[in-house]
Design a protein around this motif. Structure first.
Motif, PDB file in Angstrom:
ATOM      1  N   VAL A   1       7.570  -6.141  18.492  1.00  0.00           N
ATOM      2  CA  VAL A   1       6.812  -6.399  17.265  1.00  0.00           C
ATOM      3  C   VAL A   1       7.083  -5.319  16.233  1.00  0.00           C
ATOM      4  CG1 VAL A   1       4.479  -6.570  16.286  1.00  0.00           C
ATOM      5  CG2 VAL A   1       4.995  -7.658  18.478  1.00  0.00           C
ATOM      6  N   SER A   2       7.151  -4.085  16.678  1.00  0.00           N
ATOM      7  CA  SER A   2       7.419  -2.973  15.765  1.00  0.00           C
ATOM      8  C   SER A   2       8.782  -3.103  15.100  1.00  0.00           C
ATOM      9  CB  SER A   2       7.334  -1.648  16.538  1.00  0.00           C
ATOM     10  OG  SER A   2       7.544  -0.556  15.669  1.00  0.00           O
ATOM     11  N   SER A   3       9.781  -3.537  15.855  1.00  0.00           N
ATOM     12  CA  SER A   3      11.123  -3.694  15.281  1.00  0.00           C
ATOM     13  C   SER A   3      11.135  -4.780  14.210  1.00  0.00           C
ATOM     14  CB  SER A   3      12.141  -4.012  16.378  1.00  0.00           C
ATOM     15  OG  SER A   3      11.848  -5.249  17.006  1.00  0.00           O
ATOM     16  N   VAL A   4      10.387  -5.877  14.445  1.00  0.00           N
ATOM     17  CA  VAL A   4      10.273  -6.929  13.426  1.00  0.00           C
ATOM     18  C   VAL A   4       9.586  -6.390  12.174  1.00  0.00           C
ATOM     19  CG1 VAL A   4       9.197  -9.150  12.878  1.00  0.00           C
ATOM     20  CG2 VAL A   4      10.251  -8.802  15.098  1.00  0.00           C
ATOM     21  N   CYS A   5       8.506  -5.654  12.378  1.00  0.00           N
ATOM     22  CA  CYS A   5       7.755  -5.097  11.250  1.00  0.00           C
ATOM     23  C   CYS A   5       8.596  -4.100  10.449  1.00  0.00           C
ATOM     24  CB  CYS A   5       6.488  -4.420  11.759  1.00  0.00           C
ATOM     25  SG  CYS A   5       5.292  -5.562  12.464  1.00  0.00           S
ATOM     26  N   MET A   6       9.400  -3.325  11.155  1.00  0.00           N
ATOM     27  CA  MET A   6      10.259  -2.372  10.474  1.00  0.00           C
ATOM     28  C   MET A   6      11.228  -3.072   9.535  1.00  0.00           C
ATOM     29  SD  MET A   6      12.962   0.327  12.160  1.00  0.00           S
ATOM     30  CE  MET A   6      14.068  -0.993  12.671  1.00  0.00           C
ATOM     31  N   VAL A   7      11.842  -4.168  10.011  1.00  0.00           N
ATOM     32  CA  VAL A   7      12.792  -4.921   9.198  1.00  0.00           C
ATOM     33  C   VAL A   7      12.080  -5.603   8.028  1.00  0.00           C
ATOM     34  CG1 VAL A   7      14.411  -6.854   9.177  1.00  0.00           C
ATOM     35  CG2 VAL A   7      14.373  -5.274  11.118  1.00  0.00           C
ATOM     36  N   LEU A   8      10.929  -6.226   8.297  1.00  0.00           N
ATOM     37  CA  LEU A   8      10.180  -6.902   7.237  1.00  0.00           C
ATOM     38  C   LEU A   8       9.721  -5.906   6.167  1.00  0.00           C
ATOM     39  CD1 LEU A   8       7.950  -9.422   9.246  1.00  0.00           C
ATOM     40  CD2 LEU A   8       9.905  -9.947   7.774  1.00  0.00           C
ATOM     41  N   ALA A   9       9.255  -4.741   6.596  1.00  0.00           N
ATOM     42  CA  ALA A   9       8.820  -3.715   5.646  1.00  0.00           C
ATOM     43  C   ALA A   9       9.981  -3.267   4.768  1.00  0.00           C
ATOM     44  CB  ALA A   9       8.231  -2.518   6.402  1.00  0.00           C
ATOM     45  N   ALA A  10      11.160  -3.158   5.372  1.00  0.00           N
ATOM     46  CA  ALA A  10      12.350  -2.769   4.610  1.00  0.00           C
ATOM     47  C   ALA A  10      12.681  -3.820   3.555  1.00  0.00           C
ATOM     48  CB  ALA A  10      13.537  -2.568   5.549  1.00  0.00           C
ATOM     49  N   LEU A  11      12.590  -5.088   3.927  1.00  0.00           N
ATOM     50  CA  LEU A  11      12.896  -6.169   2.994  1.00  0.00           C
ATOM     51  C   LEU A  11      11.891  -6.214   1.847  1.00  0.00           C
ATOM     52  CD1 LEU A  11      13.838  -9.040   5.483  1.00  0.00           C
ATOM     53  CD2 LEU A  11      15.393  -7.744   4.020  1.00  0.00           C
ATOM     54  N   VAL A  12      10.603  -6.128   2.184  1.00  0.00           N
ATOM     55  CA  VAL A  12       9.558  -6.170   1.158  1.00  0.00           C
ATOM     56  C   VAL A  12       9.720  -5.007   0.185  1.00  0.00           C
ATOM     57  CG1 VAL A  12       7.073  -5.980   0.729  1.00  0.00           C
ATOM     58  CG2 VAL A  12       7.908  -7.409   2.605  1.00  0.00           C
ATOM     59  N   THR A  13       9.928  -3.813   0.715  1.00  0.00           N
ATOM     60  CA  THR A  13      10.071  -2.629  -0.129  1.00  0.00           C
ATOM     61  C   THR A  13      11.345  -2.707  -0.970  1.00  0.00           C
ATOM     62  OG1 THR A  13       8.923  -1.319   1.544  1.00  0.00           O
ATOM     63  CG2 THR A  13      10.145  -0.109  -0.132  1.00  0.00           C
TER      64      THR A  13
ATOM     65  N   LEU B   1       0.829  -1.204   0.000  1.00  0.00           N
ATOM     66  CA  LEU B   1       0.000   0.000   0.000  1.00  0.00           C
ATOM     67  C   LEU B   1       0.866   1.258   0.000  1.00  0.00           C
ATOM     68  CD1 LEU B   1      -2.799   1.285   0.167  1.00  0.00           C
ATOM     69  CD2 LEU B   1      -2.656   1.115   2.664  1.00  0.00           C
ATOM     70  N   ALA B   2       1.947   1.258   0.778  1.00  0.00           N
ATOM     71  CA  ALA B   2       2.842   2.419   0.839  1.00  0.00           C
ATOM     72  C   ALA B   2       3.478   2.687  -0.528  1.00  0.00           C
ATOM     73  CB  ALA B   2       3.920   2.187   1.886  1.00  0.00           C
ATOM     74  N   LEU B   3       3.921   1.621  -1.205  1.00  0.00           N
ATOM     75  CA  LEU B   3       4.514   1.773  -2.533  1.00  0.00           C
ATOM     76  C   LEU B   3       3.484   2.284  -3.538  1.00  0.00           C
ATOM     77  CD1 LEU B   3       6.696  -1.462  -2.696  1.00  0.00           C
ATOM     78  CD2 LEU B   3       7.543   0.891  -2.735  1.00  0.00           C
ATOM     79  N   PHE B   4       2.269   1.742  -3.445  1.00  0.00           N
ATOM     80  CA  PHE B   4       1.206   2.164  -4.358  1.00  0.00           C
ATOM     81  C   PHE B   4       0.864   3.638  -4.155  1.00  0.00           C
ATOM     82  CE2 PHE B   4      -3.383   2.872  -5.008  1.00  0.00           C
ATOM     83  CZ  PHE B   4      -3.465   2.617  -6.369  1.00  0.00           C
ATOM     84  N   VAL B   5       0.761   4.051  -2.897  1.00  0.00           N
ATOM     85  CA  VAL B   5       0.420   5.450  -2.599  1.00  0.00           C
ATOM     86  C   VAL B   5       1.517   6.396  -3.091  1.00  0.00           C
ATOM     87  CG1 VAL B   5       0.114   7.117  -0.722  1.00  0.00           C
ATOM     88  CG2 VAL B   5      -1.082   4.922  -0.658  1.00  0.00           C
ATOM     89  N   SER B   6       2.777   6.061  -2.815  1.00  0.00           N
ATOM     90  CA  SER B   6       3.875   6.934  -3.241  1.00  0.00           C
ATOM     91  C   SER B   6       3.952   7.020  -4.757  1.00  0.00           C
ATOM     92  CB  SER B   6       5.205   6.438  -2.678  1.00  0.00           C
ATOM     93  OG  SER B   6       5.491   5.129  -3.135  1.00  0.00           O
ATOM     94  N   PHE B   7       3.782   5.893  -5.436  1.00  0.00           N
ATOM     95  CA  PHE B   7       3.820   5.895  -6.894  1.00  0.00           C
ATOM     96  C   PHE B   7       2.645   6.684  -7.468  1.00  0.00           C
ATOM     97  CE2 PHE B   7       2.568   4.048 -10.986  1.00  0.00           C
ATOM     98  CZ  PHE B   7       3.739   4.199 -11.705  1.00  0.00           C
ATOM     99  N   SER B   8       1.460   6.492  -6.911  1.00  0.00           N
ATOM    100  CA  SER B   8       0.261   7.169  -7.418  1.00  0.00           C
ATOM    101  C   SER B   8       0.335   8.671  -7.213  1.00  0.00           C
ATOM    102  CB  SER B   8      -0.991   6.607  -6.726  1.00  0.00           C
ATOM    103  OG  SER B   8      -1.122   5.232  -6.965  1.00  0.00           O
TER     104      SER B   8
END
Length: 226
Positions: free
Chosen positions: A201-213, A99-106
């Protein structure tokens, strides 16, 4: 001498802002917002070029990556809880990153930004060191990326708790996913204030979000921007 002076200026601005934040508890007084404003005002007042200032500040910038590793401490302590909710975390972070990538691109397409600026803001929702690296590999401007990352972090830090209250989120897992996915390091700092589990949990999500992006940004660049 100037290197030490500007290093001390950066540190003192941060700690001064942090003291105000601790005393008032107001989210808009977060050091991530106040310290840069103080430094910008001083540089403008005394007509000091950024390159000159950065001779001292760059040492703190270089510590970003090793400092991020410290987030593994709460993760280690609460790993069983994180492991239990891992499928939910992975799915939520993946959808949030898309969603973040879609919003930034749009948004960049709507205002007709050129390709260089568009690739600079694509990785805005991940932690600064990785975002700058991703931006550089895609042909963007890392410094521009850093600005958008910091703005995103501050925005999430200020409005994240408001969203939590609005939707009456009680679960530490849900709070951590929200803050870590949407506002990376800044959100994780706020999550640690809420509870150790939320921070983990937030630290895990931060790393996962970085990898996905990091994985998806080149695909978007090759298939949508080429």
């Amino acid at each position: 001498m100037l290197t030490l002076l500007f290093l001390l200026l950066t540190i003192s601005s941060y700690w001064g802002a942090k003291l105000c934040y601790k005393k008032t508890g107001k989210a808009f007084l977060t050091p991530l917002l106040i310290a840069p404003l103080v430094i910008i005002a001083l540089l403008f007042l005394f007509q000091i070029e950024y390159k000159t200032y950065n001779q001292g500040a760059k040492w703190l910038t270089n510590m970003l990556q090793p400092a991020t590793v410290a987030l593994a401490i709460p993760l280690y302590r609460y790993f069983p809880i994180v492991k239990k909710h891992l499928p939910t975390i992975v799915l939520s972070v993946t959808l949030g990153s898309l969603l973040a990538l879609f919003v930034s691109f749009s948004m960049a397409s709507i205002v007709q930004l050129n390709k260089t600026l568009l690739t600079s803001i694509l990785p805005y929702s991940i932690t600064t060191p990785i975002a700058m690296d991703a931006s550089e590999k895609l042909g963007g401007i890392p410094t521009v990326t850093a600005v958008f990352v910091i703005m995103t972090g501050i925005f999430g830090m200020i409005f994240g708790p408001w969203v939590i209250r609005l939707f009456r989120l009680k679960s530490d897992i849900a709070k951590g996913i929200l803050l870590g996915t949407s506002s990376h390091g800044s959100g994780t700092a706020k999550a640690l204030e809420l509870s150790p589990i939320t921070g983990a949990v937030s630290s895990v999500c931060m790393v996962l979000a970085a990898l996905v992006t990091f994985w998806l940004s080149p695909w978007i660049y090759l298939n949508l921007l080429s």
